[in-house]
Design a protein around this motif. Structure first.
Motif, short mmCIF file in Angstrom:
data_model
loop_
_atom_site.label_atom_id
_atom_site.label_comp_id
_atom_site.label_asym_id
_atom_site.label_seq_id
_atom_site.Cartn_x
_atom_site.Cartn_y
_atom_site.Cartn_z
N HIS A 144 -1.02 -3.74 6.59
CA HIS A 144 -0.03 -2.77 5.96
C HIS A 144 0.65 -4.47 5.17
O HIS A 144 1.22 -4.51 4.14
N LEU A 198 2.49 -3.70 1.49
CA LEU A 198 3.68 -3.09 1.49
C LEU A 198 5.40 -4.73 1.23
O LEU A 198 5.56 -3.82 0.64
N HIS A 199 4.58 -5.07 2.20
CA HIS A 199 5.48 -6.53 2.30
C HIS A 199 5.13 -7.98 1.53
O HIS A 199 6.11 -8.74 1.80
N ASP A 231 9.69 -0.37 5.88
CA ASP A 231 8.33 0.46 6.57
C ASP A 231 9.47 1.52 6.63
O ASP A 231 8.80 2.46 7.21
FE LIG Z 1 6.11 -3.09 8.16
#
Ligand SMILES: [Fe+2]
Ligand code: FES
Length: 425
Positions: A179, A183-184, A337
């Motif tokens: 991820h 995501l980041h 997160d």
């Molecule tokens: Fe994360």
């Protein structure tokens, strides 16, 4: 795939549940030392579905007792700290940190009744500015000899955050290396420090190779996870992340990207639908970037809760998604997160998932927890419960982020970087 029954086993941690019995074999962080200052008010606290009160008595000893007075159940967190314990406001029964009833002032003075009363009390210790509890039966195991437990205050930063989901969802986010490529993903890297042995930062590798090879292996603390990304002629960019039984992960974090430390995220159930995330951000080489962390907290968190949260859709800005941010939720990783782990629901139903090959480490961790529940049910200590001081050796717990040359067996990397090896040199 996880069945519904297995999901119940994995997620329920209340008193008497199989998962709760597993959790109660270990020490857990429960509060920051500053949450209960000397002379401060007793703190109501819910842990693993139990309502408790955390306090310091007049001598500074820590106590963790059941919230409700065993007499007629008034709330002890309103009580008076005096005469060697915590006194209930209703009829004055006085309890010490061990749950002994020292006084029952409305009873006949010669009555032995107080000696028959033993209130719920759990063992509590303070270490590196954190308060830990053992909520199991019988003799408490040893506290594992983690490297970060020996950090002096300037080398560790501690944080507590309230998460609106079951503990396992956050834990699974920590042991999910793929991820990081999504995501980041930042638009522009602010931290220009490079991975040791490379001209690139970790984020560049995450961006350039979104299909890391993921492997796991058993260890004496849980599971060691390798994520391997292409690094051109130089070889491979290898990260080692660890799932530490039963509810924490040691990951790279900010201090670890340059090989100087790591972060531990310890996910402690409040009940099945909420948990505290305790962060231990550790740098063995130099003082941690305290100012940065304090600045981020001041900007993103109020009363241990994210300002961007599920109720306000994490303040997602879709215009920002076109220009500078993959999520549109700002650049604070923990908020990303929180989105990923809270939006499946308070208790994620894993029977609905469609897992891919990149979920292999998460599957392994779930199997590990289920096997540990079986161990407990069979009367055995589960993995990573340590009772023999000679076996309290955490040198195999290594977090790494570095380039390894072609031909190097990455399974040997943790041995190369272990504390024991470094101490011997
Ligand atoms: Fe994360
Ligand atoms: S309810 Fe606590 S002393 Fe009576």
């Amino acid at each position: 795939m996880v069945t519904r029954d297995e999901n119940v086993l994995l997620t329920e941690t209340g008193p008497g549940t199989p998962g709760g019995k597993l959790m109660r074999h270990y020490w857990h962080p429960i509060a920051l030392a500053g949450d209960v200052p000397a002379d401060g008010a007793p703190m109501p606290i819910r842990l693993f579905g139990e309502d408790l009160v955390l306090f310091r008595d007049e001598q500074g000893r820590l106590g963790l007792l059941g919230t409700l007075c065993p007499h007629r159940c008034a709330d002890l967190s309103y009580g008076r700290l005096e005469d060697g314990g915590l006194r209930c406001l209703y009829h004055g029964w006085l309890f010490d940190v061990n749950g002994r009833c020292l006084e029952q002032p409305a009873e006949p003075p010669e009555s032995p009744y107080k000696d028959e009363i033993r209130h719920t009390a759990y063992k509590v210790v303070e270490k590196i500015g954190m308060i830990f509890a053992y909520m199991g039966e019988g003799e408490a195991p040893l506290m594992p000899d983690y490297e970060f437990f020996s950090a002096t205050p300037e080398h560790i930063f501690l944080q507590k955050t309230f998460m609106e989901c079951n503990y396992l969802q956050s834990l699974e986010g920590d042991i999910d290396p793929s991820h990081l490529s999504y995501l980041h993903r930042p638009a522009a890297r602010k931290d220009s420090r490079n991975v040791p042995g490379s001209a690139k930062s970790a984020d560049q590798y995450y961006r350039e190779d979104g299909r890391p090879k993921l492997e796991w292996e058993r260890s004496d603390f849980g599971i060691r996870i390798y994520s391997i990304r292409a690094a051109g002629e130089q070889g491979r960019y290898v990260r080692i992340t660890n799932f530490i039984m039963p509810n924490k992960a040691a990951i790279i974090g900010n201090e670890g990207r340059v090989g100087e430390g790591y972060s531990v995220h310890w996910h402690v159930p409040i009940d099945d639908e909420n948990h505290y995330r305790f962060d231990f951000i550790f740098n063995r080489v130099r003082p941690v970037g305290r100012e940065r962390y304090e600045h981020e907290i001041a900007r993103e968190i109020v009363d241990n809760r994210y300002i961007r949260n599920k109720a306000n859709r994490y303040k997602q800005d879709r215009a920002l998604m076109k220009t500078s941010n993959f999520t549109g939720m700002g650049d604070y990783f923990p908020v990303h997160d929180a989105f990923a782990t809270e939006t499946p629901g308070r208790i994620h139903d894993r029977s609905r998932e469609h897992l891919g090959t990149s979920d292999n480490c998460i599957v392994a961790a779930r199997r590990h927890i289920l096997a540990a529940i079986e161990d407990v049910q069979a009367g055995r200590d589960p993995v990573h419960v340590i009772r023999d001081p000679a076996k309290n050796d955490m040198s195999s717990l290594v977090v790494a982020s570095e380039i390894v040359p072609p031909g190097f067996d990455h399974h040997d990397l943790w041995k190369l970087r272990s504390r024991k090896k470094q101490a011997a040199e």
